[in-house]
Enzyme design. Structure first.
Site, PDB file in Angstrom:
ATOM      1  N   ARG A  63       0.861  -1.334  -0.009  1.00  0.00           N
ATOM      2  CA  ARG A  63      -0.094  -0.092   0.052  1.00  0.00           C
ATOM      3  C   ARG A  63       0.771   1.295  -0.215  1.00  0.00           C
ATOM      4  NH1 ARG A  63      -4.338  -2.572  -1.604  1.00  0.00           N
ATOM      5  NH2 ARG A  63      -5.486  -3.684  -0.339  1.00  0.00           N
ATOM      6  N   HIS A 178      -3.780 -11.058 -13.259  1.00  0.00           N
ATOM      7  CA  HIS A 178      -5.062 -10.831 -12.358  1.00  0.00           C
ATOM      8  C   HIS A 178      -6.141 -11.433 -13.227  1.00  0.00           C
ATOM      9  CE1 HIS A 178      -7.893  -8.965  -9.647  1.00  0.00           C
ATOM     10  NE2 HIS A 178      -8.391  -9.030 -10.718  1.00  0.00           N
ATOM     11  N   ASP A 304      -1.768 -12.894  -1.044  1.00  0.00           N
ATOM     12  CA  ASP A 304      -2.622 -11.493  -1.593  1.00  0.00           C
ATOM     13  C   ASP A 304      -3.026 -10.803  -0.750  1.00  0.00           C
ATOM     14  OD1 ASP A 304      -3.863  -9.915  -3.252  1.00  0.00           O
ATOM     15  OD2 ASP A 304      -5.514 -11.331  -3.911  1.00  0.00           O
TER      16      ASP A 304
HETATM   17 ZN   LIG Z   1      -5.169  -9.864  -8.083  1.00  0.00          ZN
END
Ligand SMILES: [Zn+2]
Length: 425
Positions: A63, A178, A304
């Site tokens: 982040r 993704h 994740d």
């Molecule tokens: Zn992802």
């Protein structure tokens, strides 16, 4: 300073053996017989414990920069160390996006100054994660990225994805996909099936994930590029990866602890901590993912780790941000899901969290070997504990495992011979 980890069960490349590990100068100086005497070494007693290579996570969200209210490199790496991780790869969906060398350098500098585990940035595949103009992958690689990815979203345009793969192949950089077709996701809130009907929430078909896995595997086969499929959550997704691996395409895949344990019935009660992307699936998917891990279709387990602020999650179910704060429960969840019921040995599980991910992105560590880096995690395989997210070192307390009893816990973590986590200290 010398440290001697004594009387543990060492998780070595050729099996688990009793022994001692001598650490000196940040390296594993020697592997010795149990109970060895080394004059001036600090002793760490590992009796009854596993001495494992440090865990390596190929997929996390730290982040920073930009979303420091959710997590920082300082808090994220401390949470990682508590979870037994000694190396973490962080995705590019920061603000600004990590789509150029300046941002990569910033992350590396912050990690060096404020972090406690090794941090390997993953660069964006397209500028601003917009799915349009490609990033300068050569420059990103020189500045230290270990893969490229637009994680958080799929590259919608198939031809653009083909170009990403073709370009990344020049640098032998893995491309992490993704897999999510946003048209098929159609703003759904949870897995499409019995529970979405019962709970009155809009469903996400597994085809949203599987069509993009199939597309990207096909494009990887076409281009000869290295494709890494992120967070496989469905039986069908694993089947597609298996098929293309058998064809010889350079495809690797990960799943996460939550897809190996939690299922869509956990959404009953509308707890937003169960909202994750892709969504929690069914027991049949869990069974298929475990089989895919065992047969090598799924190469590794990644967290994740997706920490969120309370305000991002404390919303009506469909409006809550997706993601789970995963570092601090990963080992316990996997041990409980896989080892405790006898699906895998502890050694097999740990290979999916150490040597396998190290190999996929060519990272140091992942094995305990003389002369190698002293990245070591000491694990109590039989400890039973109850998850209390208020004790997380991560700023993100968002976990569906809060209050769950798990088996298997991290006792100590060393990075380069430095103690970065010790339980109860
Ligand atoms: Zn992802």
């Amino acid at each position: 300073m010398k440290i001697l980890i004594q009387n543990g069960s060492l998780v070595l490349p050729d099996g688990v053996k009793k022994g001692d590990v001598l650490i000196e100068g940040g390296k594993i100086a020697a592997l010795l017989d149990s109970g060895s005497k080394v004059g001036d070494a600090e002793i760490v007693d590992a009796k009854g414990l596993l001495v494992s290579p440090g865990l390596i996570d190929l997929h996390s969200h730290l982040r920073e920069p930009g979303f420091e209210y959710k997590e920082t490199i300082a808090t994220g790496t401390r949470a990682a160390a508590k979870g037994g991780f000694t190396s973490v790869c962080c995705m590019a969906n920061t603000k600004p996006v990590n789509d150029n060398a300046a941002v990569t350098e910033l992350i590396k500098l912050k990690a060096k100054r404020e972090g406690v585990v090794r941090v390997y940035p993953i660069g964006a595949a397209t500028k601003g994660l917009k799915g349009e103009e490609l990033t300068e992958m050569g420059e990103l690689q020189e500045s230290g990225v270990v893969a490229v990815s637009d994680d958080g979203r799929s590259i919608v345009d198939a031809n653009r994805m083909r170009l990403v793969l073709t370009y990344a192949a020049h640098f032998n950089l893995p491309v992490v996909t993704h897999p999510e077709d946003l048209n098929l996701t159609n703003n759904g809130a949870m897995n499409e099936g019995y529970w979405s009907t019962v709970l009155g929430l809009s469903g996400i078909t597994r085809a949203a994930e599987e069509t993009i896995i199939a597309r990207d595997c096909h494009l990887a086969a076409l281009t000869g590029a290295r494709l890494h499929v992120a967070h496989v959550s469905t039986a069908g997704g694993a089947d597609i990866v298996r098929l293309y691996k058998a064809k010889g395409a350079k495809i690797t895949a990960e799943t996460t602890p939550h897809y190996l344990y939690a299922t869509d019935d956990w959404v009953d009660g509308y707890d937003p901590s169960t909202r994750v992307n892709p969504p929690l699936r069914t027991k049949d998917d869990v069974t298929a993912l475990i089989a895919a891990l065992k047969d090598g279709t799924i190469d590794c387990i990644a967290t994740d780790h997706a920490p969120h602020h309370f305000d991002d999650k404390n919303l009506e179910y469909a409006l809550a941000s997706t993601g789970i704060s995963g570092f601090e429960t990963a080992l316990g969840v996997c041990w409980t899901a896989l080892v405790a019921p006898g699906h895998m040995t502890g050694e097999q599980l740990l290979s999916k969290m150490t040597s396998a991910p190290a190999e996929l992105f060519s990272l140091p560590g992942g094995v305990i070997a003389e002369g190698g880096v002293a990245d070591i995690t000491i694990i109590d395989p039989s400890e039973e504990w109850v998850v209390d997210s208020s004790l997380f070192l991560s700023k993100g307390k968002n976990t569906p495992f809060n209050g769950k009893k798990l088996t298997g816990n991290v006792v100590r973590t060393f990075v380069g011979g430095e103690r970065v986590y010790e339980r109860g200290v």
